[in-house]
Design an enzyme around this catalytic site. Sequence first.
Site, PDB file in Angstrom:
ATOM      1  N   ASP A   1       0.528   6.528  10.914  1.00  0.00           N
ATOM      2  CA  ASP A   1       1.752   6.984  10.587  1.00  0.00           C
ATOM      3  C   ASP A   1       1.971   8.516  10.292  1.00  0.00           C
ATOM      4  O   ASP A   1       0.994   9.131  10.597  1.00  0.00           O
ATOM      5  CB  ASP A   1       2.106   6.107   9.462  1.00  0.00           C
ATOM      6  CG  ASP A   1       1.385   6.272   8.017  1.00  0.00           C
ATOM      7  OD1 ASP A   1       0.436   6.998   8.286  1.00  0.00           O
ATOM      8  OD2 ASP A   1       1.684   5.781   7.039  1.00  0.00           O
TER       9      ASP A   1
ATOM     10  N   CYS B   1      -3.683   5.820   8.253  1.00  0.00           N
ATOM     11  CA  CYS B   1      -2.554   5.984   7.253  1.00  0.00           C
ATOM     12  C   CYS B   1      -2.980   6.661   6.209  1.00  0.00           C
ATOM     13  O   CYS B   1      -4.334   7.263   6.099  1.00  0.00           O
ATOM     14  CB  CYS B   1      -1.721   4.614   7.116  1.00  0.00           C
ATOM     15  SG  CYS B   1      -2.759   3.458   6.158  1.00  0.00           S
ATOM     16  N   GLY B   2      -2.237   6.703   5.258  1.00  0.00           N
ATOM     17  CA  GLY B   2      -2.715   7.485   3.988  1.00  0.00           C
ATOM     18  C   GLY B   2      -3.887   6.899   3.281  1.00  0.00           C
ATOM     19  O   GLY B   2      -4.951   7.763   3.096  1.00  0.00           O
ATOM     20  N   THR B   3      -3.809   5.650   2.983  1.00  0.00           N
ATOM     21  CA  THR B   3      -5.043   5.225   2.233  1.00  0.00           C
ATOM     22  C   THR B   3      -5.824   4.220   3.498  1.00  0.00           C
ATOM     23  O   THR B   3      -7.265   3.894   2.986  1.00  0.00           O
ATOM     24  CB  THR B   3      -4.658   4.241   1.287  1.00  0.00           C
ATOM     25  OG1 THR B   3      -3.671   2.992   2.218  1.00  0.00           O
ATOM     26  CG2 THR B   3      -3.697   4.803   0.285  1.00  0.00           C
TER      27      THR B   3
ATOM     28  N   GLY C   1      -2.847  -0.148   4.313  1.00  0.00           N
ATOM     29  CA  GLY C   1      -1.544  -0.626   5.058  1.00  0.00           C
ATOM     30  C   GLY C   1      -1.881  -0.953   6.530  1.00  0.00           C
ATOM     31  O   GLY C   1      -1.416  -2.162   7.086  1.00  0.00           O
TER      32      GLY C   1
ATOM     33  N   HIS D   1     -22.224  -6.595  12.037  1.00  0.00           N
ATOM     34  CA  HIS D   1     -22.369  -7.951  11.562  1.00  0.00           C
ATOM     35  C   HIS D   1     -20.842  -8.724  11.602  1.00  0.00           C
ATOM     36  O   HIS D   1     -20.796  -9.821  11.903  1.00  0.00           O
ATOM     37  CB  HIS D   1     -22.515  -7.849  10.119  1.00  0.00           C
ATOM     38  CG  HIS D   1     -23.975  -7.518   9.648  1.00  0.00           C
ATOM     39  ND1 HIS D   1     -24.512  -7.637   8.562  1.00  0.00           N
ATOM     40  CD2 HIS D   1     -24.980  -7.348  10.744  1.00  0.00           C
ATOM     41  CE1 HIS D   1     -25.723  -7.444   8.488  1.00  0.00           C
ATOM     42  NE2 HIS D   1     -26.387  -7.389   9.875  1.00  0.00           N
TER      43      HIS D   1
HETATM   44  C1  RB5 Z   1       2.810   6.293   3.563  1.00  0.00           C
HETATM   45  O1  RB5 Z   1       3.340   6.997   2.451  1.00  0.00           O
HETATM   46  C2  RB5 Z   1       1.760   5.504   2.766  1.00  0.00           C
HETATM   47  O2  RB5 Z   1       2.063   4.510   2.118  1.00  0.00           O
HETATM   48  C3  RB5 Z   1       0.750   4.901   4.117  1.00  0.00           C
HETATM   49  O3  RB5 Z   1       0.390   6.107   4.624  1.00  0.00           O
HETATM   50  C4  RB5 Z   1      -0.225   4.124   3.773  1.00  0.00           C
HETATM   51  O4  RB5 Z   1      -1.121   4.890   2.903  1.00  0.00           O
HETATM   52  C5  RB5 Z   1       0.030   2.685   3.495  1.00  0.00           C
HETATM   53  O5  RB5 Z   1      -1.010   1.906   3.224  1.00  0.00           O
END
Ligand code: RB5
Length: 147
Positions: free
Chosen positions: A8, A65-67, A70, A98
């Site tokens: 994203d 993505c950011g974390t 998601g 595994h």
């Molecule tokens: C976008 O701001 C963020 O929510 C997305 O990149 C991600 O971290 C979602 O899990």
Amino acid sequence: MKIAMASDHGGFALKASLMKHLDEEKIEYIDCGTYSEESCDYPDFAEKACKLVQQGEATYAILVCGTGIGMCIAANKMKGIRAALCGDTFSAHFTRAHNDANVMTLGARVVGPGLAEFIMDEFLKTPFEGGRHARRIAKIAAIEEAQ
Ligand code: RB5
């Protein structure tokens, strides 16, 4: 080996740096987007990349993505997808060895580009061990079938 790459907006820059590394390593990939830092929804891109894995057009998908969370949640909703969020090389190694993970997700706001490169390399070079682990993967598939 062919990799489906997706992110994203939050993962766009890290995806670009990982694709540059894949170019250097001469590993083929398909860029499933997103193609800019404009705000977008990560499930759209998780779905696009994981479809290529489901169809056998990509060996693995790397989703950013950011974390990384998601993307991981979305990917694991798809049949036959075993996605793992990895923030270290040990996890990247053992999720292939595994869990026979076919998708790895990364958090661009969690790991820097240097570490992310090492994590991706470890994931891509590690084979599935099979044996007792194959039995456990079959049990995961049975859970999926029962839904
Ligand atoms: C976008 O701001 C963020 O929510 C997305 O990149 C991600 O971290 C979602 O899990």
